[in-house]
Design an enzyme around this catalytic site. Structure first.
Site, PDB file in Angstrom:
ATOM      1  N   ASP A  94       0.718  -1.158  -0.075  1.00  0.00           N
ATOM      2  CA  ASP A  94      -0.001  -0.060  -0.074  1.00  0.00           C
ATOM      3  C   ASP A  94       0.838   1.236   0.030  1.00  0.00           C
ATOM      4  O   ASP A  94       2.086   1.134   0.299  1.00  0.00           O
ATOM      5  CB  ASP A  94      -0.941  -0.110   1.050  1.00  0.00           C
ATOM      6  N   GLU A 156       0.002  -0.620   5.865  1.00  0.00           N
ATOM      7  CA  GLU A 156       1.127  -0.127   6.790  1.00  0.00           C
ATOM      8  C   GLU A 156       0.927   1.353   6.767  1.00  0.00           C
ATOM      9  O   GLU A 156       1.158   1.896   8.049  1.00  0.00           O
ATOM     10  CB  GLU A 156       2.699  -0.552   5.956  1.00  0.00           C
TER      11      GLU A 156
HETATM   12  N1  BES Z   1       8.880   3.647   5.267  1.00  0.00           N
HETATM   13  C1  BES Z   1       8.238   4.485   6.250  1.00  0.00           C
HETATM   14  C2  BES Z   1       9.147   4.320   7.410  1.00  0.00           C
HETATM   15  C3  BES Z   1      10.106   5.029   7.411  1.00  0.00           C
HETATM   16  C4  BES Z   1      10.110   6.643   7.456  1.00  0.00           C
HETATM   17  C5  BES Z   1      11.352   4.743   7.298  1.00  0.00           C
HETATM   18  C6  BES Z   1      11.013   7.357   7.353  1.00  0.00           C
HETATM   19  C7  BES Z   1      12.467   5.585   7.158  1.00  0.00           C
HETATM   20  C8  BES Z   1      12.270   6.802   6.857  1.00  0.00           C
HETATM   21  C9  BES Z   1       6.922   3.610   6.481  1.00  0.00           C
HETATM   22  O1  BES Z   1       6.253   3.148   5.410  1.00  0.00           O
HETATM   23  C10 BES Z   1       5.916   4.850   7.091  1.00  0.00           C
HETATM   24  O2  BES Z   1       6.058   5.841   6.595  1.00  0.00           O
HETATM   25  N2  BES Z   1       5.267   4.633   8.241  1.00  0.00           N
HETATM   26  C11 BES Z   1       4.166   5.361   8.807  1.00  0.00           C
HETATM   27  C12 BES Z   1       3.862   4.406   9.830  1.00  0.00           C
HETATM   28  C13 BES Z   1       2.570   4.866  10.477  1.00  0.00           C
HETATM   29  C14 BES Z   1       1.384   5.221   9.668  1.00  0.00           C
HETATM   30  C15 BES Z   1       1.999   4.067  11.703  1.00  0.00           C
HETATM   31  C16 BES Z   1       4.849   6.576   9.219  1.00  0.00           C
HETATM   32  O3  BES Z   1       6.125   6.616   9.818  1.00  0.00           O
HETATM   33  O4  BES Z   1       4.092   7.597   8.992  1.00  0.00           O
HETATM   34 MN    MN Z   2       7.061   2.370   4.006  1.00  0.00          MN
END
Ligand code: BES
Ligand code: MN
Length: 450
Positions: A94, A156
């Site tokens: 997603d 996710e």
């Molecule tokens: N890939 C990101 C996490 C990430 C952010 C890794 C920055 C490296 C650098 C992940 O898909 C993400 O954005 N996760 C959400 C999680 C939330 C919806 C629980 C986020 O961090 O906003």
């Molecule tokens: Mn991600």
């Protein structure tokens, strides 16, 4: 037992597979699978099916799984050769919503190459993560030296609501010695990284109400507070004058010793000249291991449509990022207590929880982490991986740490400082992507030999 491919054979195999991997990545980017409330969820079904088909082609036994009306996750398995370890590979199919389409130089769901980068929503986060796993499988063909389980999540970006239940349901099938989470990034172009800490998150809504409905601002203004002004005053208490989060009871801790030069950070973030950075302490502490609180949105009348009337109600969406070691449940209680305490003039307030996720810290000692460091160094032509923190969240990791405390969790990924995940014009650096694919193939080799 089959002997595994040599480093040189793997280099050649990854190079051979890259054009096909790129084409399949583009096909995935064309599917706008967004798990946010209010979106059409049918593309998520198509993207799960597309991922499932890619895994079937690699000879994996594949199922699409969901909990209740949750979004589809894809699970693919290939058993380990006798005595070999099993590697669980995670990514998500997603993506984030596009935001304002006018800000995109090319269509978000039409992958487009410019200057060595592939632009498109999900081109980096995290469809390239999905394809990096598949690239590694393709490089080995029928000589895969480890068992693999692919777990490709479908919600996710919207907080992984059914993740715990999914993991519980598939606990046996997902058991692994090593977990590779390809959803983070590298330190810079040419410098690989292992991610060793991520922040937790609590997203929620806060609503202020003062009137039954809007009334004339001339007749009532001066005696009746408006909801936007009340909301602004409460929001203004969330940070101290330096911009540190002022909510009491949240955890802060020091980050890794890595130095993130402020000018590099400003340039990568596109911070406007003259705008000061907020918070005190080292930059990496502020963005990786201290709390952060952002106002993501406010529902209120549009300026172009607002009458001369007192606003009766306003709602803010707040995103609280938590340091490793903090607890999302108690942090949310602390946030609510802070907001309630700072509401002026008896305005009515209400809270609504959206989603949360745990932070994590990863101890990178052990043979599988050594295997990863060696693979990265080889793929980046002799450059050592650095250990980084990440200010974003991957709630999956803490859940997995609890379920499989013995497994080594390697948090890798394709993002580089200019990937612009979640923003307009998200993109993947194709040169780095090739290295990520090679690194993952080498990693599987090293794990099998460890
Ligand atoms: N890939 C990101 C996490 C990430 C952010 C890794 C920055 C490296 C650098 C992940 O898909 C993400 O954005 N996760 C959400 C999680 C939330 C919806 C629980 C986020 O961090 O906003
Ligand atoms: Mn991600």
């Amino acid at each position: 037992m089959t002997t595994t491919l040599s480093v040189d054979e793997l280099r050649a195999a990854v190079a051979r597979e890259l054009p096909g991997v790129r084409a399949d990545l583009e096909a995935l980017v064309r599917i706008p699978g967004i798990a946010f409330d209010g979106f059409d969820f049918t593309p998520l079904e198509r993207s799960a099916e597309a991922v499932a088909e890619l895994l079937r082609r690699e000879g994996l036994e594949v199922q699409i799984s969901r909990i209740g009306d949750g979004h589809p996750a894809v699970i693919g398995r290939k058993p380990a050769p006798q005595g070999a370890p099993t590697v669980l590979m995670y990514a998500h199919h997603d993506v984030q919503p596009t935001g304002d389409l006018r800000q995109w130089v090319s269509e978000p769901f039409e992958p487009t190459e410019r200057d060595g980068r592939l632009y498109g929503r999900g081109a980096a986060d995290d469809k390239a993560g999905v394809m990096a796993h598949i690239a590694a499988l393709r490089a080995f063909g029928d000589r895969l030296p480890v068992g693999v389980v692919l777990f490709i999540e479908g919600e996710e970006e919207f907080g992984s609501a059914s993740l715990e239940a999914l993991l519980a349901k598939h606990r046996e099938e997902l058991a692994a010695d090593v977990i590779v989470i390809a959803d983070s990034g590298n330190w810079d172009i040419g410098v690989p990284a292992l991610t060793t800490s991520l922040r937790g998150i609590v997203n929620s809504f806060f609503t202020v109400e003062v009137l039954e409905s809007a009334v004339h601002s001339g007749m009532y203004g001066g005696a009746v507070p408006d909801a936007l002004m009340v909301l602004s005053r409460v929001i203004a208490t969330l940070h101290d004058d330096q911009g540190n989060v002022a909510v009491e009871g949240l955890v802060s801790r020091p980050a890794s010793p890595l130095d993130y030069p402020e000018d590099r950070f400003r340039a990568e973030g596109g911070v406007l000249d003259g705008v000061e950075l907020i918070g005190s302490g080292r930059l990496v502490d502020r963005i990786w291991t201290k709390p952060a609180l952002s106002v993501l949105a406010i529902d209120a009348p549009k300026t172009s449509e607002a009458p001369n009337a007192i606003v009766p109600k306003a709602k803010a969406k707040l995103s609280l990022r938590l340091a490793p070691g903090d607890d999302p449940k108690s942090a949310y209680e602390a946030l609510k207590a802070h907001l309630a305490k700072h509401v002026p003039w008896g305005a009515k307030i209400s809270f609504e929880f959206e989603h949360d996720g745990n932070a994590c810290v990863i101890d990178t000692t052990g043979k599988y982490f050594d295997a990863a460091r060696a693979a990265f160094k080889e793929a980046w032509d002799g450059t050592d991986a650095v250990e980084i923190g990440v200010g974003g969240s991957i709630p999956f990791i803490a859940t997995f740490q609890d379920m499989f405390p013995e497994a080594s969790i390697l948090v890798t990924g394709v993002e580089d400082p200019n990937a612009k995940a979640h923003g307009p014009n998200e993109s993947l650096h194709l040169g780095e992507f090739a290295r990520v694919c090679l690194a993952e193939a080498l990693l599987l080799r090293n794990v099998s030999l460890a």
